[in-house]
Structures are given as structure tokens and as C-alpha cells.
Scaffold this motif. Sequence first.
Motif, short mmCIF file in Angstrom:
data_model
loop_
_atom_site.label_atom_id
_atom_site.label_comp_id
_atom_site.label_asym_id
_atom_site.label_seq_id
_atom_site.Cartn_x
_atom_site.Cartn_y
_atom_site.Cartn_z
N GLN A 197 0.85 -1.08 0.01
CA GLN A 197 -0.11 -0.21 -0.13
C GLN A 197 0.88 1.21 -0.03
OE1 GLN A 197 -3.29 -0.16 -0.07
NE2 GLN A 197 -3.27 -2.50 -0.04
N ALA A 198 0.29 2.31 -0.70
CA ALA A 198 1.07 3.52 -0.59
C ALA A 198 0.50 4.13 0.44
CB ALA A 198 0.87 4.43 -1.89
N LEU A 199 0.81 3.75 1.75
CA LEU A 199 0.16 4.30 2.84
C LEU A 199 1.29 4.40 4.14
CD1 LEU A 199 -2.47 5.22 3.85
CD2 LEU A 199 -2.94 2.81 4.83
N GLY A 200 1.47 5.54 4.77
CA GLY A 200 2.24 5.56 5.59
C GLY A 200 3.63 5.90 5.47
N PRO A 201 4.91 5.52 6.28
CA PRO A 201 4.71 4.84 7.33
C PRO A 201 4.17 5.74 8.45
CG PRO A 201 6.94 5.45 6.92
CD PRO A 201 6.14 6.05 5.91
N PHE A 202 3.69 4.76 9.42
CA PHE A 202 3.15 5.49 10.74
C PHE A 202 3.80 5.40 11.93
CE2 PHE A 202 -0.42 4.80 7.58
CZ PHE A 202 -1.06 6.12 7.83
N ASP A 203 4.05 6.20 12.92
CA ASP A 203 4.72 5.78 14.14
C ASP A 203 4.00 4.79 14.86
OD1 ASP A 203 6.43 8.37 13.66
OD2 ASP A 203 4.42 9.36 13.94
#
Length: 250
Positions: free
Chosen positions: A114-120
Amino acid sequence: MQEITAQEEEYAFPYHYVAQFQEGRFRQHFVDTWGINYALTIEFILSRVRALQPAAVIDIGCGDGRLTRELSLGTAVASVTGVDFSARAIRLAQAMNADRPEISFLAADITLPQALGPFDLGVLMEVFEHIPPADCEAFLAGVRRLLQPGGTLLLTVPHANKPLEYKHFQHFNIAGLRRYLEPGFEILEVMPFEKRALSRDLLDGLLCNRLFVLNEPRLLAAIYRFHRRQLFACRNEGECQRLFVEARVR
């Protein structure tokens, strides 16, 4: 204009859907029998997120977006995203959170890139039990891709002490959960919670039974406080119904 505003506030919840009638039967209460436990778990997750102070959080398996909403309302997180496999759930989450434009929702299969994030930080609150065992490895690999290196995962699942529900594939003990997580995550804490007790069964029966649904505000508040003080924390795995894990991406 004031009347319009008052009516707008009523639409924070789709209350017109509460009354049900079919074939001569009628009811006007929708009762979540897990409601107190759900609310206490959200409060606990929010306390952990506030302590960690992440900049960006993803609610994985967000469903209708209730936890996602509370993460936005109850923490200082700048960016909150909800993702779920179900497009129907995401449409409902978007509708219920139209007043929170800072929240993003996405329908996606996270086992695919997915083209999502990265998240902490990522949250898996009561989600992992819905994943078929054959897909668990790919699912957790997808969770890791959403998080930055060293990112934090907060997870809750039902314990194997709790009978398997129709919509769950498995419940977990600590050892089994470790086997799933440790290849990709460093486990920082495992905490049993939601104590099994006769008092819980009695209070659940008082809250909702075949004769009435309890609505007295002071009594509801007292029962909620009792659950928080006496029935949330557990001394050991043997008396719990659920598990909390804090882990770090390896």
C-alpha cells in the motif's frame, strides 16, 4: 437557525434507526452487551497513545471508525488514519465522521503493498481474532509495512479463556500470541485484562435483561467506575478474558 443547529447535533448518531418494527414486533433499544468493556478498552488505548505521543497513528481494522474518532478527539495526534478490508465499513466510518475532516479512511487489503504510511503507531484493537489462521503471517507482515522501523503496535485480543465467538477464527493465550508476533516485533509488554468474575455477570444482567435496559445515569456511572476499578486489571492470565500487547517493529 438555532433550531437547525439543535437538529444537526442530534445527527451525531443515526437515532432514527434505533426503533425497529417487523411482523408486529417492536423494539426501541439497541444494546451493545460488550459496551462497558469496549469503552474501558478505548480509554486504556487512548492513555497509552497519549503517553507515547506519536505524530501519526493508523487504526488497522477500523470498522465503523469509533476508535479512530476517539484517537482524534482524545489525543494530540496530528494525523489519524483508519483502514479496513470492508468497503461498507469504511463508508459508514466516513459518514459517522464527516465532522472530523482531519481523519482519513481507506478501504484496503493490507496484505498487499500500500502507498500508505509509514506511521509511528498502529492499533489493532479486537481485530487479529478475525483473521483466518492461514492469513495471519501475511496480515502481520502488512501491519509491519504500515509502520516505520521501530514503530509501535498496540494490540488487544480475546483470550482463550473466553469462548470462541461465531465471527472469530481463534482466541489466544500469551504463548500463542508471542509465536505470531515475535518474528516481526519485539514484545515490550503483555498484560492480561478484563477479569472473569461473578460480579461482572451480575452487573451485566442488571444492565440489560429480558425485562429492562438500565438507563439511570448515576447507577450507570457507578457500575462503570466499579468495572474500571475492580474488573479491568487482572493479576494473571488465568483470570483474564483478553490480552493487551505493546510491541515494537524489529
